[in-house]
Design a protein around this motif. Structure first.
Motif, PDB file in Angstrom:
ATOM      1  N   HIS A  46      42.790  38.564  36.991  1.00  0.00           N
ATOM      2  CA  HIS A  46      43.878  37.866  36.319  1.00  0.00           C
ATOM      3  C   HIS A  46      45.176  38.070  37.100  1.00  0.00           C
ATOM      4  CE1 HIS A  46      40.913  38.531  33.108  1.00  0.00           C
ATOM      5  NE2 HIS A  46      41.461  37.519  32.457  1.00  0.00           N
ATOM      6  N   GLY A  47      46.098  37.127  36.934  1.00  0.00           N
ATOM      7  CA  GLY A  47      47.427  37.275  37.515  1.00  0.00           C
ATOM      8  C   GLY A  47      47.382  37.541  39.004  1.00  0.00           C
ATOM      9  N   LEU A  48      48.094  38.579  39.429  1.00  0.00           N
ATOM     10  CA  LEU A  48      48.184  38.920  40.852  1.00  0.00           C
ATOM     11  C   LEU A  48      47.286  40.090  41.235  1.00  0.00           C
ATOM     12  CD1 LEU A  48      52.070  38.589  41.361  1.00  0.00           C
ATOM     13  CD2 LEU A  48      50.286  36.878  41.799  1.00  0.00           C
ATOM     14  N   SER A  49      46.423  40.517  40.311  1.00  0.00           N
ATOM     15  CA  SER A  49      45.517  41.625  40.626  1.00  0.00           C
ATOM     16  C   SER A  49      44.311  41.146  41.426  1.00  0.00           C
ATOM     17  CB  SER A  49      45.063  42.331  39.343  1.00  0.00           C
ATOM     18  OG  SER A  49      46.076  43.182  38.855  1.00  0.00           O
ATOM     19  N   GLU A  50      43.602  42.111  41.977  1.00  0.00           N
ATOM     20  CA  GLU A  50      42.469  41.796  42.851  1.00  0.00           C
ATOM     21  C   GLU A  50      41.360  41.091  42.083  1.00  0.00           C
ATOM     22  OE1 GLU A  50      42.061  46.255  41.766  1.00  0.00           O
ATOM     23  OE2 GLU A  50      43.657  44.813  42.138  1.00  0.00           O
ATOM     24  N   HIS A  51      40.573  40.319  42.814  1.00  0.00           N
ATOM     25  CA  HIS A  51      39.435  39.601  42.248  1.00  0.00           C
ATOM     26  C   HIS A  51      38.169  40.430  42.429  1.00  0.00           C
ATOM     27  CE1 HIS A  51      41.380  35.315  42.432  1.00  0.00           C
ATOM     28  NE2 HIS A  51      42.068  36.195  41.715  1.00  0.00           N
ATOM     29  N   TRP A  52      37.441  40.599  41.333  1.00  0.00           N
ATOM     30  CA  TRP A  52      36.161  41.306  41.354  1.00  0.00           C
ATOM     31  C   TRP A  52      35.058  40.316  41.005  1.00  0.00           C
ATOM     32  CZ3 TRP A  52      37.237  46.212  37.818  1.00  0.00           C
ATOM     33  CH2 TRP A  52      38.215  47.005  38.432  1.00  0.00           C
ATOM     34  N   GLU A 166      45.703  25.695  42.549  1.00  0.00           N
ATOM     35  CA  GLU A 166      44.527  26.561  42.486  1.00  0.00           C
ATOM     36  C   GLU A 166      44.724  27.532  41.324  1.00  0.00           C
ATOM     37  OE1 GLU A 166      44.345  28.634  46.205  1.00  0.00           O
ATOM     38  OE2 GLU A 166      45.881  30.091  45.620  1.00  0.00           O
ATOM     39  N   TRP A 167      43.620  28.160  40.916  1.00  0.00           N
ATOM     40  CA  TRP A 167      43.698  29.132  39.831  1.00  0.00           C
ATOM     41  C   TRP A 167      44.146  30.478  40.369  1.00  0.00           C
ATOM     42  CZ3 TRP A 167      43.831  27.005  35.372  1.00  0.00           C
ATOM     43  CH2 TRP A 167      43.021  25.912  35.050  1.00  0.00           C
ATOM     44  N   LYS A 168      45.080  31.130  39.664  1.00  0.00           N
ATOM     45  CA  LYS A 168      45.390  32.528  39.969  1.00  0.00           C
ATOM     46  C   LYS A 168      44.219  33.414  39.580  1.00  0.00           C
ATOM     47  CE  LYS A 168      50.382  32.306  39.036  1.00  0.00           C
ATOM     48  NZ  LYS A 168      51.452  32.830  38.144  1.00  0.00           N
ATOM     49  N   MET A 169      43.630  33.121  38.418  1.00  0.00           N
ATOM     50  CA  MET A 169      42.525  33.954  37.927  1.00  0.00           C
ATOM     51  C   MET A 169      41.260  33.673  38.734  1.00  0.00           C
ATOM     52  SD  MET A 169      41.734  31.992  34.352  1.00  0.00           S
ATOM     53  CE  MET A 169      41.608  30.205  34.284  1.00  0.00           C
ATOM     54  N   ASN A 170      40.370  34.633  38.740  1.00  0.00           N
ATOM     55  CA  ASN A 170      39.075  34.492  39.406  1.00  0.00           C
ATOM     56  C   ASN A 170      38.084  33.912  38.393  1.00  0.00           C
ATOM     57  OD1 ASN A 170      36.750  34.685  40.919  1.00  0.00           O
ATOM     58  ND2 ASN A 170      36.634  36.917  40.792  1.00  0.00           N
ATOM     59  N   LEU A 171      38.058  32.598  38.296  1.00  0.00           N
ATOM     60  CA  LEU A 171      37.262  31.947  37.264  1.00  0.00           C
ATOM     61  C   LEU A 171      35.783  32.268  37.399  1.00  0.00           C
ATOM     62  CD1 LEU A 171      37.284  30.087  34.829  1.00  0.00           C
ATOM     63  CD2 LEU A 171      37.259  28.113  36.392  1.00  0.00           C
ATOM     64  N   SER A 172      35.265  32.233  38.623  1.00  0.00           N
ATOM     65  CA  SER A 172      33.834  32.508  38.811  1.00  0.00           C
ATOM     66  C   SER A 172      33.502  33.949  38.441  1.00  0.00           C
ATOM     67  CB  SER A 172      33.411  32.222  40.257  1.00  0.00           C
ATOM     68  OG  SER A 172      34.102  33.074  41.166  1.00  0.00           O
ATOM     69  N   GLY A 173      34.400  34.882  38.752  1.00  0.00           N
ATOM     70  CA  GLY A 173      34.174  36.278  38.389  1.00  0.00           C
ATOM     71  C   GLY A 173      34.181  36.498  36.882  1.00  0.00           C
ATOM     72  N   LEU A 174      35.057  35.762  36.176  1.00  0.00           N
ATOM     73  CA  LEU A 174      35.108  35.878  34.719  1.00  0.00           C
ATOM     74  C   LEU A 174      33.845  35.310  34.084  1.00  0.00           C
ATOM     75  CD1 LEU A 174      38.836  34.932  34.009  1.00  0.00           C
ATOM     76  CD2 LEU A 174      37.797  37.198  34.036  1.00  0.00           C
ATOM     77  N   ILE A 175      33.373  34.194  34.617  1.00  0.00           N
ATOM     78  CA  ILE A 175      32.139  33.605  34.094  1.00  0.00           C
ATOM     79  C   ILE A 175      30.967  34.556  34.326  1.00  0.00           C
ATOM     80  CG2 ILE A 175      30.480  31.731  34.418  1.00  0.00           C
ATOM     81  CD1 ILE A 175      32.910  29.906  35.083  1.00  0.00           C
ATOM     82  N   GLN A 176      30.905  35.126  35.511  1.00  0.00           N
ATOM     83  CA  GLN A 176      29.807  36.025  35.850  1.00  0.00           C
ATOM     84  C   GLN A 176      29.844  37.301  35.003  1.00  0.00           C
ATOM     85  OE1 GLN A 176      28.793  35.856  39.981  1.00  0.00           O
ATOM     86  NE2 GLN A 176      28.326  38.047  40.069  1.00  0.00           N
TER      87      GLN A 176
END
Length: 257
Positions: A46-52, A166-176
Motif C-alpha cells: 500500500h502507499g509508498l511501502s514495498e511490494h510483497w 498506475e496503481w500505487k498499491m500492489n494489486l496482484s500481491g493483495l489478490i494473492q
C-alpha cells in the motif's frame, strides 16, 4: 516500510485498512500528536511501502516492530482499522512486550468470508493507459457495481505516470494474499491472549463485528472493552471523526504510564 512520525510523548502507531494508506488516520493523528509521538505507516503493498508477492499477519507484525526499532521506541499504543486492526492484534499476540494498549476499529480476531470480490473484479478490469482519466476510471468502477464513495476511496491509489496512470498499491500481491488477509491464523508461540487493555470500537451499522464474535474477542483479549458508534458503518473513523477521535484519545490517556 514508509512511515511518517510527528509529535512527542508516548508513542502511538496508527495502521490503516485494506486499499488504504497512512493518510486514512491522519485526522486522528493530528489530534493525538498534540500529546504523543504519532507514527502513521503505509502497510506493505500500500502507499509508498514495498511490494510483497505474499503478505500475512506475522510478517506484517514483524515489519511494524522493525519500524518501532528504527525509531528506538520500546513500547507503543497501537490503533488499527479493519485489516490494520488485525495487524495490531497480531503485534499484541506475537510481541506483547512492545504494546501498551490496543484500539481496534471495526474488526474481530476471526476468519471472515470473502467480501471484496466485486472490488477486485472492478480494479482488475480497469484498463490503465494514456486514454484513462480519473473520470473514466470512476465511471468504470461504479459500472462494475462498486458504490461511489468506495470507488472514490479506491481511486486515491491511482498515481499519474508519463503514460497515464498506475496503481500505487500492489494489486496482484493483495489478490494473492487475500485469503490470509481475511483469515486469522497466527503461529503463536505460547501466547494465545493479550493481557493488557484493548478497546474494540464497532460501527453500529457495520456487520464486521457481531455478537457471534464476542467469545473469540474475549478469549484472545480478556481485558477488552467495547464501544458502538451509532450511525456509522465500517468507515466509522471517517463518518464521525470527532467522536471517534475523542474515544481513542481518552482510552490512550487512561492507559499511559
Amino acid at each position: 516500510m514508509h512511515y511518517v512520525s510527528s509529535g512527542q510523548g508516548e508513542a502511538v502507531l496508527l495502521i490503516h485498512g485494506l486499499f488504504g494508506n497512512l493518510d486514512n488516520l491522519k485526522n486522528l493523528g493530528s489530534v493525538l500528536q498534540q500529546q504523543h509521538q504519532v507514527i502513521r505507516v503505509d502497510v506493505p503493498n500500500h502507499g509508498l511501502s514495498e511490494h510483497w508477492d505474499n503478505m500475512d499477519y506475522p510478517q506484517i507484525a514483524d515489519a511494524m516492530i522493525d519500524v518501532l526499532d528504527d525509531l528506538h521506541i520500546k513500547q507503543a499504543h497501537v490503533v488499527g482499522h479493519s485489516m490494520g486492526g488485525k495487524i495490531a492484534m497480531a503485534m499484541a499476540l506475537l510481541h506483547p512486550e512492545r504494546i501498551k494498549s490496543l484500539v481496534i476499529a471495526d474488526i474481530a480476531p476471526v476468519t471472515y468470508t470473502p467480501r471484496h470480490q466485486t472490488v477486485f473484479a472492478g480494479l482488475t478490469s480497469l484498463v490503465l493507459n494514456s486514454d484513462t482519466t480519473r473520470k473514466s476510471a470512476l465511471a468504470h468502477l461504479i459500472n462494475a457495481g462498486i458504490d461511489e464513495p468506495t470507488s472514490q476511496f479506491l481511486l486515491k491509489n491511482l498515481q499519474r505516470t508519463d503514460s497515464g496512470f498506475e496503481w500505487k498499491m500492489n494489486l496482484s500481491g493483495l489478490i494473492q494474499s487475500y485469503d490470509r488477509i481475511i483469515g486469522w491464523d497466527l503461529p503463536l508461540v505460547g501466547n494465545d491472549h493479550f493481557d493488557k487493555p484493548a478497546l474494540f470500537i464497532r460501527g453500529g451499522e457495520s456487520n464486521y463485528v457481531t455478537t457471534e464474535y464476542r467469545d473469540e474477542i474475549m478469549r484472545q483479549f480478556p481485558h477488552a472493552s467495547a464501544k458502538t458508534l451509532n450511525g456509522t458503518g465500517h468507515w466509522l473513523h471517517a463518518q464521525k471523526p470527532e467522536i471517534f477521535n475523542r474515544i481513542v484519545s481518552e482510552f490512550i490517556e487512561q492507559n499511559q504510564g
